[in-house]
Design a protein around this motif. Sequence first.
Motif, mmCIF file in Angstrom:
data_model
loop_
_atom_site.group_PDB
_atom_site.id
_atom_site.type_symbol
_atom_site.label_atom_id
_atom_site.label_comp_id
_atom_site.label_asym_id
_atom_site.label_seq_id
_atom_site.Cartn_x
_atom_site.Cartn_y
_atom_site.Cartn_z
ATOM 1 N N ALA A 92 -74.559 22.891 23.752
ATOM 2 C CA ALA A 92 -73.377 23.534 23.176
ATOM 3 C C ALA A 92 -72.806 24.594 24.110
ATOM 4 O O ALA A 92 -71.591 24.838 24.108
ATOM 5 C CB ALA A 92 -73.737 24.159 21.823
ATOM 6 N N LEU A 93 -73.660 25.232 24.917
ATOM 7 C CA LEU A 93 -73.169 26.236 25.852
ATOM 8 C C LEU A 93 -72.185 25.625 26.846
ATOM 9 O O LEU A 93 -71.238 26.283 27.291
ATOM 10 C CB LEU A 93 -74.342 26.875 26.593
ATOM 11 C CG LEU A 93 -75.217 27.830 25.782
ATOM 12 C CD1 LEU A 93 -76.409 28.303 26.610
ATOM 13 C CD2 LEU A 93 -74.407 29.033 25.310
ATOM 14 N N VAL A 94 -72.408 24.363 27.196
ATOM 15 C CA VAL A 94 -71.491 23.678 28.110
ATOM 16 C C VAL A 94 -70.107 23.573 27.487
ATOM 17 O O VAL A 94 -69.086 23.732 28.167
ATOM 18 C CB VAL A 94 -72.035 22.278 28.466
ATOM 19 C CG1 VAL A 94 -71.057 21.538 29.378
ATOM 20 C CG2 VAL A 94 -73.394 22.387 29.131
ATOM 21 N N LEU A 95 -70.073 23.328 26.197
ATOM 22 C CA LEU A 95 -68.795 23.227 25.490
ATOM 23 C C LEU A 95 -68.051 24.558 25.526
ATOM 24 O O LEU A 95 -66.828 24.598 25.695
ATOM 25 C CB LEU A 95 -69.035 22.802 24.046
ATOM 26 C CG LEU A 95 -67.801 22.492 23.198
ATOM 27 C CD1 LEU A 95 -67.037 21.319 23.778
ATOM 28 C CD2 LEU A 95 -68.220 22.207 21.761
ATOM 29 N N VAL A 96 -68.791 25.658 25.400
ATOM 30 C CA VAL A 96 -68.167 26.980 25.460
ATOM 31 C C VAL A 96 -67.568 27.214 26.847
ATOM 32 O O VAL A 96 -66.433 27.695 26.975
ATOM 33 C CB VAL A 96 -69.197 28.083 25.140
ATOM 34 C CG1 VAL A 96 -68.576 29.466 25.315
ATOM 35 C CG2 VAL A 96 -69.717 27.925 23.714
ATOM 36 N N VAL A 103 -57.938 21.190 15.574
ATOM 37 C CA VAL A 103 -58.649 21.417 16.831
ATOM 38 C C VAL A 103 -59.997 22.091 16.564
ATOM 39 O O VAL A 103 -61.022 21.723 17.159
ATOM 40 C CB VAL A 103 -57.791 22.289 17.777
ATOM 41 C CG1 VAL A 103 -58.600 22.727 18.991
ATOM 42 C CG2 VAL A 103 -56.551 21.522 18.219
ATOM 43 N N PHE A 104 -60.012 23.060 15.676
ATOM 44 C CA PHE A 104 -61.246 23.785 15.353
ATOM 45 C C PHE A 104 -62.338 22.825 14.893
ATOM 46 O O PHE A 104 -63.466 22.851 15.404
ATOM 47 C CB PHE A 104 -60.957 24.814 14.263
ATOM 48 C CG PHE A 104 -62.180 25.541 13.769
ATOM 49 C CD1 PHE A 104 -62.649 26.660 14.438
ATOM 50 C CD2 PHE A 104 -62.860 25.104 12.649
ATOM 51 C CE1 PHE A 104 -63.786 27.331 13.991
ATOM 52 C CE2 PHE A 104 -63.993 25.761 12.197
ATOM 53 C CZ PHE A 104 -64.459 26.877 12.873
ATOM 54 N N PHE A 105 -62.017 21.959 13.943
ATOM 55 C CA PHE A 105 -63.031 21.043 13.417
ATOM 56 C C PHE A 105 -63.394 19.958 14.423
ATOM 57 O O PHE A 105 -64.529 19.465 14.418
ATOM 58 C CB PHE A 105 -62.547 20.423 12.105
ATOM 59 C CG PHE A 105 -62.682 21.338 10.925
ATOM 60 C CD1 PHE A 105 -63.903 21.546 10.331
ATOM 61 C CD2 PHE A 105 -61.573 22.017 10.434
ATOM 62 C CE1 PHE A 105 -64.042 22.406 9.247
ATOM 63 C CE2 PHE A 105 -61.701 22.878 9.348
ATOM 64 C CZ PHE A 105 -62.933 23.078 8.753
ATOM 65 N N ALA A 106 -62.464 19.595 15.312
ATOM 66 C CA ALA A 106 -62.774 18.594 16.335
ATOM 67 C C ALA A 106 -63.879 19.082 17.260
ATOM 68 O O ALA A 106 -64.773 18.320 17.648
ATOM 69 C CB ALA A 106 -61.525 18.263 17.144
ATOM 70 N N VAL A 107 -63.842 20.365 17.604
ATOM 71 C CA VAL A 107 -64.824 20.927 18.535
ATOM 72 C C VAL A 107 -66.212 20.999 17.902
ATOM 73 O O VAL A 107 -67.223 21.015 18.607
ATOM 74 C CB VAL A 107 -64.356 22.317 19.007
ATOM 75 C CG1 VAL A 107 -65.394 22.973 19.899
ATOM 76 C CG2 VAL A 107 -63.032 22.198 19.758
ATOM 77 N N LEU A 108 -66.298 21.002 16.584
ATOM 78 C CA LEU A 108 -67.594 21.100 15.922
ATOM 79 C C LEU A 108 -68.456 19.857 16.101
ATOM 80 O O LEU A 108 -69.670 19.912 15.919
ATOM 81 C CB LEU A 108 -67.401 21.378 14.424
ATOM 82 C CG LEU A 108 -66.796 22.730 14.046
ATOM 83 C CD1 LEU A 108 -66.780 22.895 12.530
ATOM 84 C CD2 LEU A 108 -67.566 23.876 14.697
ATOM 85 N N ALA A 109 -67.857 18.725 16.467
ATOM 86 C CA ALA A 109 -68.665 17.521 16.675
ATOM 87 C C ALA A 109 -67.915 16.396 17.384
ATOM 88 O O ALA A 109 -68.402 15.845 18.363
ATOM 89 C CB ALA A 109 -69.212 17.000 15.345
#
Length: 463
Positions: free
Chosen positions: A143-147, A361-367
């Motif tokens: 998940a850190l990579v996503l950040v 966009v917010f919910f897309a990033v969750l998974a």
Amino acid sequence: MKTSRRWLYLKLLFTTCSLATHQFIIGATLIFSGILFAKLREPSSTLTLTPEQASWIASVPNLVCPIGSVATGILADKIGRRKALHLTFIPLIISWGILGFFDTYKSIMIARTLLGYSEGTGAYVLLYITETSPTVYRPLFLALVLVVTGMGMLTISVLAIFYTWQTLSQMFCLMSLACAVLLFAVPEPPIWLRSKGLETEADRVEKWFGLDPLQKMPGCGVSTIASNATAARPPPLPPSSKWSVYTSRSVWKPALITLAFFVCQQGTGFYILLFYSVDVIRDCRVPVDGMTFNACLSVTRIVASVIYVMQYETKRRTLVVISSVGMCVGLSSAVGYLYAFDDVRDPPYQFLLTAAFLAYVFFAVLAMLPLPWSITGELFPMAVKGTMNGVIHSCGYELLFLATKIYPMMVMTLGIKLVWSIFAGFCLMSALFGAFVLPETKGKSLDEILTEFEPKKKAKIFP
């Protein structure tokens, strides 16, 4: 013991962040086309693009991605994960340099093509992390990579407010060079080294991590690095069976599942919003200018990424269902607004339209954004993991190319409201896929995951 664990986590954090700088640069490339189109529409621009040229600029990196993905996958199995990823900085540096000093359509196409080669290699950042991180904390490091990717998007969005697209390109050329130098400090994963019979070097890397091969890790039973290394040292496959591994259930079944996952991801339209952000907000009459909207998207993505990091203990299937349902609600709200005020010249409550897209966009990033790319590093046997990651990610990028290339034609043929209604339908389909098809990998070792793909009576796991 506590000191050694702390040292291990610090070293894992260092390697993760160092490799994630690759995705920082890639994050900037993902939304560069939207920034470029907005800049070229300014009165001071000397370059004008046709709709066809714009569609090629937006989509050509995704067409080339499979080449980089497959080539890097083969190299990752042959010369190592870090070395293969290191080579991908060469086209990144060259492409940003071309964009920084040339301003013709031809030069932009050449640069975007080179960018595409490296854009498709982020899977090997995730692959490295899955092979070095403790099982219990693996989702956290992934998940850190996503950040970091979101930080790359935010950085270029903010800088775009003050600088020209060529100055931005020069900046990211220098950043790419600095990131490439940093990567020299990252060792190869011990699991890969042992799979190649490099026992001495694997022991040296484990000592660098501050880990004794017999030392235990919290939540894992045994050391993740040590246990992974043990799993990587079974008897080698005889020559006749090296190709037969690709026809085993532990390979073709996860391949079909991950391909279906990518179809769901592209069908939700998230990448369309990234590549065509300026066009989408114009056609949907979102009351925000392109640069501001890109910045808002980047901030939303970072906030969602941080929340995604905090959910590292949540099951993957649960995240996919929540993410897909949230995306569906956000898009349905936006489409409903467009239908409700279709003939209204100055519709009321326009902030609701902006909020709906940001929620999407917010919910897309969750998974739905990160998991299709990261889960491929968890599902395949060690003997073919690098190659299969390259193949599956190549298919994912081809689907992305197809989606971005035909989007303008879909809008012209079907209309903006129907197109985004279709995307909302795919969001609902993705929720069903997550609930009933996607395998759960949270907290499971590679052996446990592969066993689920084999017949119950005779489970045979390939290394």
